[in-house]
Design a protein around this motif. Structure first.
Motif, PDB file in Angstrom:
ATOM      1  N   GLU A 137       0.798  -1.237   0.118  1.00  0.00           N
ATOM      2  CA  GLU A 137      -0.140   0.004  -0.117  1.00  0.00           C
ATOM      3  C   GLU A 137       0.926   1.272  -0.042  1.00  0.00           C
ATOM      4  N   LEU A 159      -0.316  -0.826  -4.807  1.00  0.00           N
ATOM      5  CA  LEU A 159      -1.665  -0.432  -4.883  1.00  0.00           C
ATOM      6  C   LEU A 159      -2.063   0.444  -3.289  1.00  0.00           C
ATOM      7  N   ASN A 161      -3.474   2.603  -0.484  1.00  0.00           N
ATOM      8  CA  ASN A 161      -4.560   2.536   0.260  1.00  0.00           C
ATOM      9  C   ASN A 161      -5.630   3.826  -0.247  1.00  0.00           C
ATOM     10  N   THR A 349      -9.718   0.807  -3.690  1.00  0.00           N
ATOM     11  CA  THR A 349      -8.772  -0.236  -3.899  1.00  0.00           C
ATOM     12  C   THR A 349      -9.554  -1.506  -4.244  1.00  0.00           C
ATOM     13  N   TYR A 353      -8.768  -4.923  -6.761  1.00  0.00           N
ATOM     14  CA  TYR A 353      -8.624  -6.268  -6.033  1.00  0.00           C
ATOM     15  C   TYR A 353      -9.344  -7.293  -6.842  1.00  0.00           C
TER      16      TYR A 353
END
Length: 371
Positions: A137, A159, A161, A349, A353
């Motif tokens: 993150e 990726l 937060n 996010t 995912y």
């Protein structure tokens, strides 16, 4: 898609809240099971209410040797398409439990590995190649894993937060309602810290700095939202220094958006972080932010623009920044507006995912990185 999430605990923390948001997004179209190594905490109930099956391996210090065996049995019984482990102990145990099973294993640290002991870092480096992909993150974590832990670049995906703008947003009416309910007057400047009351978050430094601020800004107020092992130490300091009227420990709260809207300034003096979810939530609400120079926090708090950045543990500098914002309303408004504009850089996010998992299953995912 069958997804098995493994996390060290389901207490109220940034990693647990991030997983909760992910579970809520994934549940409608996937079969979700969550395994907590430690006994179930308050976030587990929220996950169950969202529609996920949540189990605990009831890990304690005296039974850790059998946890990997139990976890392996759970994985075999569930037969997931994706296994996603979060936090250090869950990552390492899940790596061993998945060894030889030819599963798609995703790991997400949600911590600063550079601050862990040599043994912890050695174990992580030994087991890292069992991952299909490591999702981090923060840029600082990604760089550390690649440069120091020798993770392969093509297996590390950044990726950051993000906070959901439908959950965290500025609300003038909510601010007025909360301040009236909590008894704060319009002229009182409320500082808020949303974090576990743990040594790693260094709440005592904030309290000591705030005590200095009260000498020149008696109308200032401080609210800690969160619970943890430092609670008694903070409570004792508050009592010993007669700060009961200015500082409140309100414990864990369900509606963080309401508490952030009530406040004027967000403060997080941690000694180690990756990229805390609480900071992203405060940016969404549009609060000026005072944070320590750790992890990726300085990338989101531009010193002098939407807040201030200080060296961890520097009580004097933190006192100065608190005092400046306590006394200058126009500065607070200016910085709050900058935080709100900066928050537009965030992306959600959870949808990413979903796409990432599907690509891993299809063997079509390729990391492109500039690390």
């Amino acid at each position: 898609m069958k997804i098995l999430y493994v996390i060290t605990s389901t207490e109220t923390g940034g990693a647990e809240k991030a997983l909760l948001e992910l579970v809520r997004f994934m549940v409608p179209e996937n079969t979700i099971r969550v395994i907590s190594l430690k006994p179930l905490g308050p976030v587990a109930l929220d996950m169950q209410q969202a529609g996920a099956e949540v189990k605990t391996l009831d890990m304690h210090w005296y039974n850790q040797s059998r946890i990997i065996q139990h976890l392996s049995a759970e994985i075999t019984a569930f037969q997931p398409d994706i296994v996603h482990a979060l936090l250090y102990r869950a990552m390492e145990y899940t790596r061993v439990a998945c060894a030889g099973k030819k599963l798609k294993l995703v790991t997400t640290p949600h911590f600063d590995l550079s601050k862990k002991s040599f043994v912890f870092r050695w174990v992580d480096r030994l087991l890292k190649d069992l991952d299909t992909l490591t999702v981090v993150e923060s840029f600082s974590t990604a760089r550390y894993l690649v440069e120091k832990q020798k993770y392969r670049k093509e297996k590390v995906y950044l990726l950051p937060n993000g906070a959901d703008p439908t959950v965290f947003y500025p609300d003038v009416d909510l601010r007025q309602q909360m301040r009236q309910k909590q008894g704060y007057l319009p002229e009182q400047v409320v500082f808020i810290s949303v974090a576990r009351l743990a040594a790693v978050k260094d709440p005592i430094t904030l309290l000591q700095a705030f005590r200095n601020v009260l000498r020149t800004c008696p109308a200032a107020r401080l609210v800690y939202v969160g619970e943890g092992p430092e609670h008694n130490r903070l409570a004792a300091y508050i009592q010993a220094n007669h700060l009961e009227g200015a500082v409140r420990l309100v414990g864990e709260q369900a509606d963080i958006n309401a508490w952030l809207n009530m406040a004027d300034v967000f403060v997080l003096p941690s000694v180690e972080e990756s990229l805390p979810l609480a900071l992203m939530e405060a940016l969404r609400v549009g609060l000026p932010c005072i944070v320590s120079r750790v992890g990726d926090m300085p990338l989101w708090v531009e010193h002098g623009k939407n807040g201030f950045v200080f060296t961890p543990g520097d009580i004097t500098l933190l006192s100065c920044f608190l005092s400046e914002l306590a006394q200058d309303q126009s500065r607070r408004v200016e910085m709050g507006t900058a935080s709100r504009l900066l928050s537009e850089r965030m992306t959600r996010t959870s949808p990413q995912y979903q796409h990432l998992y599907q690509q891993l299953i299809n063997d079509s995912f390729h990391v492109k990185t500039n690390l």
